[in-house]
Design an enzyme around this catalytic site. Structure first.
Site, PDB file in Angstrom:
ATOM      1  N   GLY A  74       9.595  -4.477  -7.069  1.00  0.00           N
ATOM      2  CA  GLY A  74      10.200  -5.055  -5.553  1.00  0.00           C
ATOM      3  C   GLY A  74       9.119  -5.664  -5.052  1.00  0.00           C
ATOM      4  CG  HIS A  80      -3.280  -5.817  -7.092  1.00  0.00           C
ATOM      5  ND1 HIS A  80      -2.820  -5.346  -5.964  1.00  0.00           N
ATOM      6  CD2 HIS A  80      -2.171  -6.231  -7.758  1.00  0.00           C
ATOM      7  CE1 HIS A  80      -1.415  -4.891  -6.008  1.00  0.00           C
ATOM      8  NE2 HIS A  80      -1.074  -5.579  -7.100  1.00  0.00           N
ATOM      9  CG  PHE A 198      -0.501   3.246  -3.561  1.00  0.00           C
ATOM     10  CD1 PHE A 198      -1.945   3.064  -3.339  1.00  0.00           C
ATOM     11  CD2 PHE A 198      -0.186   4.358  -4.230  1.00  0.00           C
ATOM     12  CE1 PHE A 198      -2.760   4.083  -3.734  1.00  0.00           C
ATOM     13  CE2 PHE A 198      -0.892   5.399  -4.647  1.00  0.00           C
ATOM     14  CZ  PHE A 198      -2.276   5.245  -4.422  1.00  0.00           C
ATOM     15  CB  CYS A 215       4.183  -8.620   1.886  1.00  0.00           C
ATOM     16  SG  CYS A 215       2.812  -7.391   1.030  1.00  0.00           S
TER      17      CYS A 215
END
Length: 265
Positions: A74, A80, A198, A215
């Site tokens: 999701g 990252h 996370f 996001c």
């Protein structure tokens, strides 16, 4: 819940390529579904990589053609890389799975971790993850000499912060005294077992986030533990603390299936 197993996959010079970690997630997921392994948390760093969840829009991706890996979790697009602790909890939960409760448990463990290092963080209604709150809007400095009432990120649907330099960069949200996310959460549940998890910004170069709309949020930015506290903190420092709080929160959780309200006949 059964005892939680932690697997440290690789950090620093041994950072794990995203595809390798994704393959390992799927392998452990299948083994957990078959009850061949206990609940497991994979912990690692990735080399620099952008990943996009299912809801990511084209207008949120890098403008310069930087590759993005589309994944089945999701959430939207994120980054990252070095200085960021990534955790993939692979847990079997009661069905129907209460996804929100799972996300809240991950947030809680990370909020406790930040508190132990001396940083107050919180949740923001409607926005998953762990946040450092900014000043009230009326107390923040104006952008571009304009009143915040005319913040173009909010007032202009065509405004693109990726094209407008450091003044609007997500990595500078702390200087603007805005809300900023220190840990992002995006998960998937398949066959009652969780995947993904996370990413916790310990001491990364947050300018990587400036190439995207992190996001999908245009009116806030990103933070790191080291920047917020103004001292050197490494992933190595944070790793055992995160493990301890994840163990405490996840092993002691009162797991319940999601309540489904029946529509009156």
């Amino acid at each position: 819940m059964s005892e939680l197993r932690f697997v440290r996959m690789g950090f620093g010079a041994e950072a794990v390529e995203y595809q390798e970690a994704w393959d390992e997630q799927r392998r452990v997921h299948a083994a957990r579904f078959a009850d061949e392994v206990p609940d497991t948390v994979l912990l690692l760093e990735h080399p620099p990589v952008y990943t996009a969840g299912r809801r990511t829009e084209d207008s949120e991706r890098p403008l310069d053609g930087t590759p993005v890996i589309d994944v089945d979790r999701g959430g939207k697009i994120t980054w990252h890389g070095p200085g960021q602790l990534v955790g993939y909890p692979i847990q079997k939960l009661p069905r129907p799975v209460d996804v929100v409760a799972h996300v809240r448990r991950l947030e809680e463990a990370l909020i406790r971790t930040c508190a132990e290092f001396g940083l107050e963080t919180t949740r923001i209604e409607g926005r998953s993850g762990v946040w450092v709150l900014g000043d009230p809007v009326e107390q923040r400095p104006s952008l571009g000499g304009l009143s915040l009432d005319f913040d173009p990120r909010i007032a202009d649907e065509e405004f693109d912060p990726r094209l407008n330099g450091p003044e609007y960069a997500p990595s500078n949200a702390g200087q603007r005294r805005e809300d900023r996310k220190i840990a992002a959460i995006g998960i998937r549940v398949a066959k009652g077992v969780t995947m993904h998890g996370f990413s916790f910004n310990v001491n990364p170069d947050n300018r990587w986030f400036d190439r995207i709309i992190p996001c999908g949020i245009r009116d806030a930015g990103v933070a790191s533990l080291a920047d917020e506290l103004g001292r050197d903190i490494t992933v190595e420092d944070v790793l055992p603390v995160v493990e301890r709080h994840l163990r405490d929160v996840l092993e002691n959780a009162d797991l319940k299936p999601r309540v489904i309200e029946k529509t009156p006949a």
